[in-house]
Design an enzyme around this catalytic site. Structure first.
Site, PDB file in Angstrom:
ATOM      1  N   ASN A 104      19.426  45.213  53.497  1.00 25.01           N
ATOM      2  CA  ASN A 104      19.547  45.668  52.109  1.00 25.01           C
ATOM      3  C   ASN A 104      19.273  44.504  51.164  1.00 25.01           C
ATOM      4  O   ASN A 104      19.355  43.331  51.539  1.00 25.01           O
ATOM      5  CB  ASN A 104      20.924  46.266  51.849  1.00 25.01           C
ATOM      6  CG  ASN A 104      22.055  45.304  52.147  1.00 25.01           C
ATOM      7  OD1 ASN A 104      22.211  44.841  53.277  1.00 25.01           O
ATOM      8  ND2 ASN A 104      22.869  44.989  51.135  1.00 25.01           N
ATOM      9  N   HIS A 105      18.937  44.823  49.911  1.00 22.93           N
ATOM     10  CA  HIS A 105      18.448  43.799  48.984  1.00 22.93           C
ATOM     11  C   HIS A 105      19.067  44.005  47.610  1.00 22.93           C
ATOM     12  O   HIS A 105      18.698  44.928  46.888  1.00 22.93           O
ATOM     13  CB  HIS A 105      16.928  43.885  48.902  1.00 22.93           C
ATOM     14  CG  HIS A 105      16.268  42.706  48.280  1.00 22.93           C
ATOM     15  ND1 HIS A 105      16.869  41.468  48.141  1.00 22.93           N
ATOM     16  CD2 HIS A 105      15.004  42.565  47.748  1.00 22.93           C
ATOM     17  CE1 HIS A 105      16.020  40.635  47.570  1.00 22.93           C
ATOM     18  NE2 HIS A 105      14.900  41.269  47.316  1.00 22.93           N
ATOM     19  N   ALA A 106      20.040  43.150  47.257  1.00 19.90           N
ATOM     20  CA  ALA A 106      20.726  43.286  45.974  1.00 19.90           C
ATOM     21  C   ALA A 106      20.542  42.081  45.064  1.00 19.90           C
ATOM     22  O   ALA A 106      20.880  42.151  43.886  1.00 19.90           O
ATOM     23  CB  ALA A 106      22.220  43.518  46.207  1.00 19.90           C
TER      24      ALA A 106
END
Length: 248
Positions: free
Chosen positions: A86-88
């Site tokens: 995931n990429h935040a």
């Protein structure tokens, strides 16, 4: 603990300046590693591990950040695989280097144009991608095909871009199509707390961030009926590992 917004801004300027000043020195080291290992390290494993140490030192030297890595031993040292996370936050890239495994990044082409950092990415043979360009996507997939055939794992953010609010976005098919066609495992990776360290918009660091990388159980493409089923299983695994929705 840094609490005042003004102090955080000053600290942020100092931190990014430190990265800017030290990166050319690290890059000279990367050039040396590349030259020495070029005759025998065709996959540039040693160079990637050097780059991992370069990146992760900024995490461990930042007094506002704490990083823990769980499940690293699940990742293979040898053999092709597809790693998806995931990429935040921009900080995701720094902390994922903390896996210390010889993967190749798939990253937007703009980063390859950044002096020093982009030069090192090219030196490592990472994979550029222009978002929204069909031709670039095809070149990226062909590049990943060659890497996987050579036994190199690849790292992809299947959301395609950073989440604006920490919510897990829809996954694209590319990473999972590669895994199915090459018959290699998919390793879902849950990244916790990076949105807290640095939000999507701006470069001002936040007060404290307890960050964690969690390598989840691998998924065998042979056990899924389609690329979409594999994609959805990877997304579900990451979603279940993340805490309830909040800015991370």
């Amino acid at each position: 603990m840094v609490e005042d917004d003004g102090m955080l801004r000053v600290f942020s300027v100092a931190f990014w300046a430190f990265i800017g000043i030290t990166s050319p020195v690290f890059f000279l080291g990367a050039l040396a590693v590349w030259l020495v290992t070029l005759p025998f390290d065709r996959r540039r494993v040693v160079l990637h591990l050097y780059s991992s140490a370069w990146a992760i030192c900024y995490v461990y030297l930042n007094p506002l950040w704490r990083l823990r890595v769980r499940g690293r031993d699940r990742l293979p040292w040898r053999g092709a695989a597809v790693l998806v996370a995931n990429h935040a936050s921009l900080v995701d890239i720094l902390v994922l280097f903390g896996l210390f495994r010889p993967f190749k990044w798939v990253s937007k082409q703009e980063i390859f144009k950044v002096p020093v950092i982009g030069w090192n990415m090219r030196l490592n043979g990472y994979v550029p991608l222009v978002r929204g360009s069909g031709a670039s996507v095809r070149r990226m997939m062909e590049h990943c095909d060659r890497l996987l055939s050579a036994g190199s794992p690849i790292m992809i953010f299947p959301e395609g871009r950073r989440s604006p609010d920490g919510a897990l976005q829809a996954f694209k098919n590319g990473a999972f199509d590669l895994a199915v066609r090459h018959g290699v495992p998919v390793f879902p990776i849950a990244v916790h707390g990076t949105g807290r360290a640095l939000p999507k918009h701006g470069l001002v660091l936040r007060d404290r961030a307890d960050m964690r990388i969690e390598v989840l159980a691998p998924l065998d493409p042979a056990e899924f009926a389609s690329v979409e089923d594999l994609r959805d299983a990877a997304r579900q695994a990451i979603s279940e590992a993340l805490p309830p929705l909040r800015v991370r």
